[in-house]
Design a protein around this motif. Structure first.
Motif, short mmCIF file in Angstrom:
data_model
loop_
_atom_site.label_atom_id
_atom_site.label_comp_id
_atom_site.label_asym_id
_atom_site.label_seq_id
_atom_site.Cartn_x
_atom_site.Cartn_y
_atom_site.Cartn_z
N GLY A 191 -3.64 14.55 -6.89
CA GLY A 191 -4.95 15.09 -7.22
C GLY A 191 -6.05 14.07 -7.34
N LEU A 192 -5.71 12.78 -7.26
CA LEU A 192 -6.74 11.75 -7.38
C LEU A 192 -7.59 11.69 -6.12
N PRO A 193 -8.90 11.49 -6.27
CA PRO A 193 -9.76 11.37 -5.09
C PRO A 193 -9.51 10.04 -4.38
N ILE A 194 -9.72 10.04 -3.09
CA ILE A 194 -9.57 8.82 -2.27
C ILE A 194 -10.84 7.99 -2.36
N SER A 195 -10.70 6.69 -2.59
CA SER A 195 -11.84 5.80 -2.55
C SER A 195 -11.98 5.21 -1.14
N ARG A 196 -13.12 4.61 -0.86
CA ARG A 196 -13.33 4.00 0.47
C ARG A 196 -12.40 2.82 0.69
N GLY A 197 -12.02 2.12 -0.37
CA GLY A 197 -11.05 1.05 -0.25
C GLY A 197 -9.69 1.59 0.13
N GLN A 198 -9.26 2.67 -0.51
CA GLN A 198 -7.98 3.29 -0.20
C GLN A 198 -7.98 3.89 1.20
N MET A 199 -9.09 4.49 1.58
CA MET A 199 -9.20 5.06 2.93
C MET A 199 -9.01 3.97 3.98
N ALA A 200 -9.61 2.81 3.73
CA ALA A 200 -9.45 1.69 4.67
C ALA A 200 -7.98 1.33 4.83
N MET A 201 -7.25 1.27 3.72
CA MET A 201 -5.84 0.92 3.77
C MET A 201 -5.03 1.97 4.52
N PHE A 202 -5.28 3.26 4.23
CA PHE A 202 -4.55 4.33 4.89
C PHE A 202 -4.71 4.26 6.40
N LEU A 203 -5.95 4.12 6.86
CA LEU A 203 -6.22 4.09 8.30
C LEU A 203 -5.66 2.84 8.95
N TRP A 204 -5.78 1.72 8.27
CA TRP A 204 -5.28 0.44 8.80
C TRP A 204 -3.78 0.47 8.96
N ARG A 205 -3.08 0.96 7.95
CA ARG A 205 -1.63 1.04 8.04
C ARG A 205 -1.20 2.05 9.10
N ALA A 206 -1.92 3.16 9.20
CA ALA A 206 -1.60 4.16 10.22
C ALA A 206 -1.75 3.59 11.62
N ALA A 207 -2.63 2.60 11.77
CA ALA A 207 -2.86 1.96 13.08
C ALA A 207 -1.89 0.82 13.34
N GLY A 208 -0.99 0.54 12.40
CA GLY A 208 -0.03 -0.54 12.59
C GLY A 208 -0.46 -1.86 12.01
N GLN A 209 -1.48 -1.85 11.12
CA GLN A 209 -1.98 -3.05 10.46
C GLN A 209 -2.41 -4.14 11.44
N PRO A 210 -3.38 -3.83 12.32
CA PRO A 210 -3.85 -4.84 13.29
C PRO A 210 -4.36 -6.09 12.59
N GLN A 211 -4.04 -7.23 13.13
CA GLN A 211 -4.44 -8.51 12.55
C GLN A 211 -5.51 -9.18 13.40
N GLY A 212 -6.14 -10.20 12.81
CA GLY A 212 -7.05 -11.05 13.57
C GLY A 212 -8.47 -10.57 13.69
N SER A 213 -8.88 -9.55 12.91
CA SER A 213 -10.26 -9.06 12.99
C SER A 213 -11.20 -10.06 12.33
N PRO A 214 -12.42 -10.20 12.84
CA PRO A 214 -13.40 -11.07 12.20
C PRO A 214 -13.70 -10.60 10.78
N ALA A 215 -14.14 -11.51 9.93
CA ALA A 215 -14.46 -11.17 8.54
C ALA A 215 -15.51 -10.07 8.50
N HIS A 216 -15.35 -9.14 7.59
CA HIS A 216 -16.21 -7.96 7.50
C HIS A 216 -17.65 -8.27 7.13
N GLY A 217 -17.90 -9.25 6.28
CA GLY A 217 -19.26 -9.62 5.90
C GLY A 217 -19.85 -8.82 4.76
N PHE A 218 -19.06 -8.00 4.08
CA PHE A 218 -19.56 -7.21 2.96
C PHE A 218 -19.46 -8.02 1.66
#
Length: 332
Positions: A191-218
């Motif tokens: 029942g807990l709401p998803i945060s944008r940080g958690q959403m990032a993790m869910f999608l990243w892991r679903a994609a196979g945890q791609p490595q080597g992306s440039p730094a986000h800059g946030f």
């Protein structure tokens, strides 16, 4: 060693790969598009543990778990996410999202690989269902084969996921895919709401945890945050540009509008054949096309007839449903 159509490739004991024979489509991987009568070294591959040759392309599995392909890229046989022109490559290119590959097999116009997680993924032409995704849509990036975890997800021991609940199967799928291990060893917190940080993790892991992306800059995403690499990938993949210049807002709650945009972009923004029928989603909204695709793909049917509720928050159980429906019926 493997034999393709008029060319051959072999893996050497030192991890290098050499190919010889026809090379007009770059299938020798040596940076040229010419025939070679003797074995030519594949560029930049020094730690291969296996190679497979297709009709006019070849792929190698690296000891680090990733895969590299080269040659003809018809309908995405190289798996690097190329679209539109499906550009051939006479040097190896990284297969998108494959960081845990165990083996690879190149067919005539498609390629498949196993992952160390016991899942399989395929990419390339799919007009006859060769990718095993349950659809006939081609894929330029690895699409999880609808088998194993989709048909028989692992048993779960979360005390807050009731047997027979609408999301039990979906949570089991997330667990089997390694997308989440729950909030504690015994709880999922549906029942807990998803945060944008958690959403990032869910999608990243679903994609196979791609490595080597440039730094986000946030500035609001610390380099040591558990979701930092995931956010970097989201940005490099064009899935998000943040909430404002320099800000990602990792603690903000994800709404159904946000979810639609995130999931749609993470699936390469496929077009829908028809406009959605939700009266609370304006045609010009940034998430309108995404919602049309979600509805057409059967990922969501709204909250009630004709209502999507774009401003409502998304819970963990709802996100499990959305990811499972995409993963088991739509090629990511």
């Amino acid at each position: 060693m493997d034999v393709g159509a008029f060319f051959s490739c072999a893996t050497l004991s030192n991890g290098a790969v050499k190919c010889w024979g026809a090379g007009e489509s770059g299938q020798l991987g040596n940076g040229a598009n010419v025939t070679s009568l003797t074995p030519a070294s594949v560029v930049s591959v020094t730690n291969a543990v296996g190679v497979s040759a297709g009709s006019e392309h070849a792929c190698a599995t690296l000891s680090t778990g990733g895969q590299r392909c080269w040659g003809r890229n018809y309908c995405g046989t190289l798996g690097n996410g190329s679209s539109g022109t499906f550009t051939d490559s006479n040097v190896p290119v990284a297969v998108s999202g494959m960081t845990s590959g165990a083996s690879v097999s190149a067919g005539r116009l498609h390629t498949c690989a196993t992952r160390t997680t016991n899942l399989a993924a395929c990419w390339g032409i799919n007009s006859l269902g060769a990718l095993g995704t349950g659809t006939t849509a081609n894929s330029t990036t690895p699409a999880t084969v609808v088998a194993g975890v989709c048909q028989a997800p692992p048993a779960i021991a979360f005390t807050d996921v009731p047997p027979g609940s609408t999301y039990e199967y979906s949570v089991s799928y997330l667990l089997g895919m390694g997308i989440t291990a729950g909030t504690t060893p015994t709880t999922f917190s549906p029942g807990l709401p998803i945060s944008r940080g958690q959403m990032a993790m869910f999608l990243w892991r679903a994609a196979g945890q791609p490595q080597g992306s440039p730094a986000h800059g946030f500035s609001d995403v610390p380099s040591g945050a558990y979701y930092s690499d995931a956010v970097s990938w989201l940005v490099s993949a064009g899935i998000t540009s943040g909430t404002s210049p320099g800000h990602y807002s990792p603690d903000a709650t994800v709404t159904r509008a946000h979810m639609a945009a995130f999931l749609w972009r993470a699936t390469s923004s496929p077009p829908a054949a028809a406009q959605h029928s939700f009266n609370d989603v304006p045609a010009g909204a940034y998430y309108s096309s995404a919602v049309s695709w979600l509805a057409e793909a059967g990922i969501t049917y709204g909250t009630s007839p004709g209502v999507y509720s774009p401003d409502s928050s998304v819970t963990r159980s709802q996100m499990a449903l959305f990811l499972q429906r995409r993963g088991c019926s739509v090629a990511p």
